[in-house]
Design an enzyme around this catalytic site. Structure first.
Site, PDB file in Angstrom:
ATOM      1  N   GLY A 127       0.832  -1.204   0.000  1.00 34.73           N
ATOM      2  CA  GLY A 127       0.000   0.000   0.000  1.00 34.73           C
ATOM      3  C   GLY A 127       0.859   1.243   0.000  1.00 34.73           C
ATOM      4  N   GLU A 243      15.655  -6.131  -3.376  1.00 39.27           N
ATOM      5  CA  GLU A 243      15.267  -7.215  -4.286  1.00 39.27           C
ATOM      6  C   GLU A 243      14.794  -6.612  -5.596  1.00 39.27           C
ATOM      7  OE1 GLU A 243      15.516 -10.399  -4.943  1.00 39.27           O
ATOM      8  OE2 GLU A 243      14.197  -9.969  -6.617  1.00 39.27           O
TER       9      GLU A 243
HETATM   10  C1  LIG Z   1       0.115  -2.958 -13.045  1.00 41.70           C
HETATM   11  C2  LIG Z   1       0.361  -2.028 -11.904  1.00 41.70           C
HETATM   12  C3  LIG Z   1       0.528  -2.546 -10.633  1.00 41.70           C
HETATM   13  C4  LIG Z   1       0.723  -1.683  -9.538  1.00 41.70           C
HETATM   14  N1  LIG Z   1       0.810  -2.220  -8.283  1.00 41.70           N
HETATM   15  C5  LIG Z   1       0.923  -1.385  -7.206  1.00 41.70           C
HETATM   16  C6  LIG Z   1       0.912  -1.910  -5.884  1.00 41.70           C
HETATM   17  O1  LIG Z   1       0.794  -3.112  -5.681  1.00 41.70           O
HETATM   18  N2  LIG Z   1       1.002  -1.052  -4.845  1.00 41.70           N
HETATM   19  C7  LIG Z   1       1.150   0.297  -5.014  1.00 41.70           C
HETATM   20  O2  LIG Z   1       1.276   1.022  -4.034  1.00 41.70           O
HETATM   21  N3  LIG Z   1       1.135   0.842  -6.267  1.00 41.70           N
HETATM   22  C8  LIG Z   1       1.009   0.019  -7.359  1.00 41.70           C
HETATM   23  N4  LIG Z   1       0.974   0.545  -8.647  1.00 41.70           N
HETATM   24  C9  LIG Z   1       0.993   1.984  -8.804  1.00 41.70           C
HETATM   25  C10 LIG Z   1       2.264   2.514  -9.406  1.00 41.70           C
HETATM   26  O3  LIG Z   1       3.302   2.481  -8.463  1.00 41.70           O
HETATM   27  C11 LIG Z   1       1.944   3.939  -9.903  1.00 41.70           C
HETATM   28  O4  LIG Z   1       1.099   3.792 -11.035  1.00 41.70           O
HETATM   29  C12 LIG Z   1       3.174   4.696 -10.290  1.00 41.70           C
HETATM   30  O5  LIG Z   1       3.939   5.010  -9.161  1.00 41.70           O
HETATM   31  C13 LIG Z   1       2.815   5.996 -11.032  1.00 41.70           C
HETATM   32  O6  LIG Z   1       1.889   6.744 -10.326  1.00 41.70           O
HETATM   33  P1  LIG Z   1       0.578   7.306 -11.037  1.00 41.70           P
HETATM   34  O7  LIG Z   1      -0.085   6.169 -11.736  1.00 41.70           O
HETATM   35  O8  LIG Z   1      -0.188   8.061 -10.031  1.00 41.70           O
HETATM   36  O9  LIG Z   1       1.109   8.274 -12.164  1.00 41.70           O
HETATM   37  P2  LIG Z   1       1.683   9.810 -11.986  1.00 41.70           P
HETATM   38  O10 LIG Z   1       2.657   9.811 -10.888  1.00 41.70           O
HETATM   39  O11 LIG Z   1       0.454  10.669 -11.829  1.00 41.70           O
HETATM   40  O12 LIG Z   1       2.337  10.022 -13.338  1.00 41.70           O
HETATM   41  C14 LIG Z   1       1.643  10.389 -14.541  1.00 41.70           C
HETATM   42  C15 LIG Z   1       2.673  10.589 -15.657  1.00 41.70           C
HETATM   43  O13 LIG Z   1       3.554  11.678 -15.308  1.00 41.70           O
HETATM   44  C16 LIG Z   1       4.902  11.243 -15.340  1.00 41.70           C
HETATM   45  N5  LIG Z   1       5.671  11.853 -14.254  1.00 41.70           N
HETATM   46  C17 LIG Z   1       5.269  12.029 -12.970  1.00 41.70           C
HETATM   47  N6  LIG Z   1       6.241  12.610 -12.253  1.00 41.70           N
HETATM   48  C18 LIG Z   1       7.285  12.807 -13.090  1.00 41.70           C
HETATM   49  C19 LIG Z   1       8.591  13.350 -12.931  1.00 41.70           C
HETATM   50  N7  LIG Z   1       9.037  13.804 -11.748  1.00 41.70           N
HETATM   51  N8  LIG Z   1       9.411  13.378 -14.012  1.00 41.70           N
HETATM   52  C20 LIG Z   1       8.982  12.907 -15.227  1.00 41.70           C
HETATM   53  N9  LIG Z   1       7.741  12.384 -15.429  1.00 41.70           N
HETATM   54  C21 LIG Z   1       6.907  12.326 -14.374  1.00 41.70           C
HETATM   55  C22 LIG Z   1       4.842   9.742 -15.125  1.00 41.70           C
HETATM   56  O14 LIG Z   1       5.975   9.085 -15.638  1.00 41.70           O
HETATM   57  C23 LIG Z   1       3.559   9.363 -15.853  1.00 41.70           C
HETATM   58  O15 LIG Z   1       3.829   9.183 -17.214  1.00 41.70           O
HETATM   59  C24 LIG Z   1       0.783  -0.278  -9.746  1.00 41.70           C
HETATM   60  C25 LIG Z   1       0.620   0.220 -11.041  1.00 41.70           C
HETATM   61  C26 LIG Z   1       0.401  -0.612 -12.103  1.00 41.70           C
HETATM   62  C27 LIG Z   1       0.219  -0.033 -13.473  1.00 41.70           C
END
Ligand SMILES: Cc1cc2nc3c(=O)[nH]c(=O)nc-3n(C[C@H](O)[C@H](O)[C@H](O)COP(=O)(O)OP(=O)(O)OC[C@H]3O[C@@H](n4cnc5c(N)ncnc54)[C@H](O)[C@@H]3O)c2cc1C
Length: 389
Positions: A127, A243
């Site tokens: 989470g 890991e």
């Molecule tokens: C299949 C899958 C499994 C997942 N499993 C988990 C899980 O088990 N637990 C959990 O906690 N999360 C999980 N996630 C969430 C994942 O960690 C987030 O989707 C990820 O951290 C991106 O956050 P966001 O989707 O809010 O996108 P945002 O952070 O809103 O990003 C949107 C876009 O802006 C770009 N961007 C944002 N900030 C920057 C920056 N500083 N520089 C350049 N570009 C930027 C990003 O690259 C992206 O293209 C999962 C996601 C997926 C797709």
């Protein structure tokens, strides 16, 4: 870098392969883009059988239920389980939670949490992300307020993979809203059966059913706090680097690539001459083979660094980023070569390779899980090349 396994490591790999040949028939192997309940349960059963041989946590110390070996043996296991397409389970406990507890956990937490992970008895979810927080994770809002011997949690977590199977969630929560954002966060383990935790289904493009997880006045005893209060951000980031070889992810794609290369040498799906007879197809396959070998070496480099006591950081991002993009390049190439047949899903009698091409293409399109590709590029530039933030 030593490219050879020791004789003991080679023997472990051989014994493991004998086990997988006997225990994981083709019809039980996971198909990309499809994880049925039956497959998931099969994956857990395999994990328990591996654990009975002390192989599941082969790299962990024996005192915690592990095999007493190291990151290379853990890498061998990950690579072969991936190649045999053993349905995934337990990966968050083994890869992230266990190492964090070993470093930051109190003695009673080590005794309570580690052995069940090493024995394949429990599933964890993670989470971290929230509805308003992803890449900028340190801005997380889920609140944990101290109340006597308990913390009271309110808020929600987004994209919780494995939520429906998980016994516990490993989570970050804000314990000091007045502090600078990285300094007011703590790390907890929450029993998913705690009153006040609820799930809303969230289907992923890769076929998995994840969840949004809600916390409504969830009371956790202070014994669920891992490490120091308000140091959770630093604890979590340190252990995320442990890991990260990504060998399982590489090998599961490599298996489809190898199967695809073989498939191209048989009659084409429409009964014509083998696809591999086309020079363009040969060239494309050769190019992707190059990509697969590069990906493999980048992953093993991370495992090798771990085995030498180094904590990989930018190197893990290099392997992860390269892998995400190579997986997509392969999936797009296979789509192009197979034409409309590539769009047939598992279950269609004409779907090539059990529908793995359609599934891997779908899965390869997401470049977000475990940090987006842009974030990995930032890590490589800033931590790997020393550039300013
Ligand atoms: C299949 C899958 C499994 C997942 N499993 C988990 C899980 O088990 N637990 C959990 O906690 N999360 C999980 N996630 C969430 C994942 O960690 C987030 O989707 C990820 O951290 C991106 O956050 P966001 O989707 O809010 O996108 P945002 O952070 O809103 O990003 C949107 C876009 O802006 C770009 N961007 C944002 N900030 C920057 C920056 N500083 N520089 C350049 N570009 C930027 C990003 O690259 C992206 O293209 C999962 C996601 C997926 C797709």
């Amino acid at each position: 870098m030593d490219f050879e396994f020791t004789p003991e490591q080679s023997q472990f790999r051989e014994e493991l392969r004998d086990f997988l040949r006997a225990e994981v028939p083709l019809e039980k192997q996971e198909v990309f883009g499809l994880l049925t309940e039956e497959q998931y349960q099969f994956g857990r059963e395999i994990n328990r059988k591996l654990a009975a041989r002390n192989w599941l946590a082969v790299g962990w110390p024996e005192e915690h239920g592990g095999g007493g070996k190291g990151p290379i043996e853990q890498g061998i296991l990950a690579e072969d389980l991936g190649y045999w397409r053993v349905p995934k389970s337990g990966s968050i406990g083994l890869g992230i939670v266990g190492p964090a507890i070993m470093v930051f956990g109190a003695q009673d937490q080590k005794e309570r949490f580690l052995r069940p992970i090493a024995k394949g008895e429990v599933e964890y979810c993670q989470g971290f992300s929230e509805p308003n927080v992803g890449s900028d994770l340190a801005s997380l809002e889920l609140r944990a307020e101290r109340d006597g011997d308990e913390y009271v949690l309110n808020g929600s977590k987004m994209f919780t993979s494995y939520a429906y199977h998980a016994d516990y969630m490993y989570l970050l929560a804000r314990t000091d809203p007045q502090a600078q954002k990285h300094r007011g966060i703590s790390l907890f383990i929450a029993d998913m059966k705690t009153p006040g935790i609820s799930l809303r289904p969230l289907p992923y493009i890769n076929g998995e059913m994840a969840a949004q997880t809600f916390f409504d006045n969830v009371r956790l005893p202070i014994s669920c706090l891992i490490g120091e209060e308000n140091r959770g951000w630093y604890h979590a980031m340190t252990t995320l680097d442990y890991e990260r070889s990504g060998l399982g992810r590489y090998a599961s794609v490599r298996r489809v690539f190898d199967d695809f290369a073989e498939f191209c040498q048989g009659p084409s799906p429409d009964g014509g001459r083998p696809l591999a007879g086309h020079p363009l197809v040969q060239r494309q396959l050769a190019q992707r083979r190059l990509g697969m070998e590069t990906w493999k070496l980048l992953c093993w480099n991370v495992a090798w660094m771990q085995s030498s006591g180094a904590v990989p950081n930018a190197e893990a991002s290099v392997a992860f980023l390269y892998g995400s993009e190579e997986r997509l390049r392969f999936a797009e190439m296979a789509m192009e070569v197979l034409g409309p047949y590539a769009t047939l899903r598992h279950g269609s009698p004409a779907a090539p390779l059990l529908g793995n091409i359609e599934g891997i293409h779908r899965e390869a399109m997401h470049l977000h899980g475990a940090g987006t590709n842009e974030i990995h590029r930032n890590i490589i530039a800033q931590r790997g090349l020393g550039m300013p933030r």
